[in-house]
Design an enzyme around this catalytic site. Structure first.
Site, PDB file in Angstrom:
ATOM      1  CB  SER A  90     -13.852 -19.829   2.068  1.00 36.49           C
ATOM      2  OG  SER A  90     -12.381 -19.715   2.779  1.00 36.49           O
ATOM      3  CG  ASP A 246      -8.867 -18.471   4.331  1.00 33.67           C
ATOM      4  OD1 ASP A 246      -8.482 -17.537   4.978  1.00 33.67           O
ATOM      5  OD2 ASP A 246      -9.887 -18.434   4.570  1.00 33.67           O
ATOM      6  CG  ASP A 248     -11.677 -15.403   2.891  1.00 36.75           C
ATOM      7  OD1 ASP A 248     -11.010 -16.606   2.745  1.00 36.75           O
ATOM      8  OD2 ASP A 248     -13.026 -14.959   2.489  1.00 36.75           O
ATOM      9  CG  ASP A 250     -12.085 -15.551   5.945  1.00 32.00           C
ATOM     10  OD1 ASP A 250     -11.376 -16.554   6.528  1.00 32.00           O
ATOM     11  OD2 ASP A 250     -13.287 -15.830   6.128  1.00 32.00           O
TER      12      ASP A 250
END
Length: 479
Positions: A90, A246, A248, A250
């Site tokens: 992440s 961010d 990734d 999410d």
């Protein structure tokens, strides 16, 4: 062994999230699944870890579906009806990587994680040689992107309906809305600009090449790391909305036309209000966390819904509890992270980007107000009914060994300090005041701090008083 945190397994890829661990976790999942989708973000270590997971899954007896590089929400979408493994850290720094596990579109809960951890601790072994699974490729990205587009269009139709802005057309188009997206050299590069362009927006993409070194900016979106996005948006001549992701995809941060970051709780309030207003459920519920602002409750209650709070990082538990009590969860979110139950049960920053953009564009369609045109004014329309009190959070240093003792002292001392406040101790210690102000004290689950959150017209005085009380409680616990 303590493998899992609140967001899967994370750590340095050479020291903790190693290929040998990925193999063991993959094998543990493979022995409990039939099909497992495997995806990774753009980190340099992702290819090797994905290969190790694939070996584990197939030697565990399951079919491995290689999905390549995906945003985490796209992997979650692809895991519906089967299992999924996402290799991502992440917003962590480049040397780190991580493992997130999904089943039927939802992250593993604590019970499932405990079973995987037990399996890894026991030293997993392959199934019989003639029971090993096969491997094949899976195209998941285009399917996910199109699904987000269709869902966002449906949201726009709902927004027109409840606002009585029906135009006689079911076409939702973002023409005229400029959206600047900072993809952080992460997985949003493969999804958010493409989705918004399909919806008709004029998209300017920053840091939109996937690069595991994150050369454009650190992958965690904050007011500081988003400085380039904020400056670009502020200098843009046309009405514009900024979006920061961010690594990734999410998480999502919204930037207004002045270059200011829109408070995360205001974004939650905008989304929560929409979903409650658009719902035909008899008991529409929004699930959020104790550190979220009362501005969310105010907007939800104003349109006929109610709010339930759960521990930070446990939105899925809150959703399950509401469903058990026959309520209908129409939205769930904590700062920067949103679940859109009408689309899926996972945290999804790409869908949030599409939905927020559609709501902004729809709000700018008001035929009774000729001054409302374009993205920035549309965002202002959405923010207008929200009471945005000053907000502040602070950390009080407290070693892990003293947190419980310090927190035992906090409720009584805060009650003495604020006798008129209503105190709730369900998730930390939360005080609510008659004027809408509130404060929350909770121990960090990952760092040596007790965190203090507050929202009030006199927020500095409130925070200073509360942190002083907490600091004395920590000192007393040490003595």
């Amino acid at each position: 062994m303590g493998l899992f945190g609140t967001a899967g397994i994370r750590g340095d890829a050479r020291e903790s999230v190693t290929p040998s661990l990925a193999l063991a976790v993959g094998q543990a999942v493979g022995q409990k699944a039939t099909e497992v989708v495997i995806a990774r973000d753009g980190r340099e270590t992702g290819t090797a870890l994905a290969g190790a997971v694939e070996s584990g899954v197939t030697s565990g007896g399951a079919r491995a579906l290689r999905a390549g590089q995906l945003p985490t929400p796209a992997l979650a979408y692809a895991s519906r009806g089967r299992h999924g493994v996402m290799l991502t850290a992440s917003h962590n720094p480049p040397p780190d990587n991580g493992i997130k596990l999904f089943v039927d579109g939802e992250e593993f809960d604590a019970e499932r994680e405990a079973r995987i951890e037990e399996h890894v601790d026991d030293g997993p072994t392959p199934v019989e040689w003639d029971e090993w699974g096969a491997t094949e490729r899976l195209e998941a990205l285009s399917t996910y992107r199109q699904a987000v587009v269709e869902y966002a269009r449906a949201v726009g139709i709902d927004a027109r309906s409840y606002a009585e802005r029906a135009t006689g057309s079911t076409e939702i188009n973002l023409n005229g809305l400029t959206v600047v997206v900072d993809c952080a050299n992460g997985m949003a590069s493969l999804a958010t600009p493409q989705v918004l362009r399909e919806l008709g927006a004029h998209v300017v993409a920053l840091n939109a090449n996937v690069d595991g070194h994150f050369p454009g900016r650190p992958s965690k979106p904050t007011p500081v790391t988003l400085s380039d996005l904020r400056e670009f948006v502020e200098g843009y001549e046309d009405p514009v909305v900024g979006i920061g992701h961010d690594g990734d995809a999410d998480r999502i941060v919204i930037v207004d036309g002045t270059g200011a970051v829109v408070h995360e709780d205001t974004v939650l309030a905008i989304l929560a209000e929409h979903y409650v207003r658009a719902s035909d459920a008899s008991d529409p519920v929004v699930v959020t966390t104790p550190n979220a602002s009362d501005r969310i409750d105010e907007r939800v209650e104003a349109v006929g819904g109610r709010t339930e709070r759960v521990r930070l990082g446990y939105l899925h538990d809150g959703i399950a509890t509401v469903h058990e009590e026959s309520g209908s969860v129409v939205f769930a979110g904590e700062p920067w992270k949103h679940i859109h139950p009408g689309f899926g049960s996972w945290i999804d920053g790409v869908t949030s980007a599409a939905v927020v953009s559609v709501l902004v564009a729809t709000a700018a369609e008001d035929p009774d107000d000729p001054q409302v045109e374009g993205g920035q004014n549309g965002l202002a329309v959405l923010r207008d009914p929200i009471t945005e009190r000053p907000y502040r959070k602070e950390n009080v240093t407290c070693p892990d060994g003293y947190k419980s003792q310090a927190m035992e002292r906090v409720p009584q001392r805060l009650s003495e300090q604020f006798p008129a406040a209503t105190i709730n101790e369900e998730h930390g210690v939360r005080l609510a005041f008659d004027d809408g102000a509130w404060t929350l004290v909770r121990p960090s689950g990952t760092e040596p701090y007790i965190r203090v959150y507050a929202e009030s017209t006199g927020v500095d005085e409130l925070v200073d008083t509360v942190t002083s009380v907490v600091d004395r409680a920590v000192n007393d616990a040490r003595d």
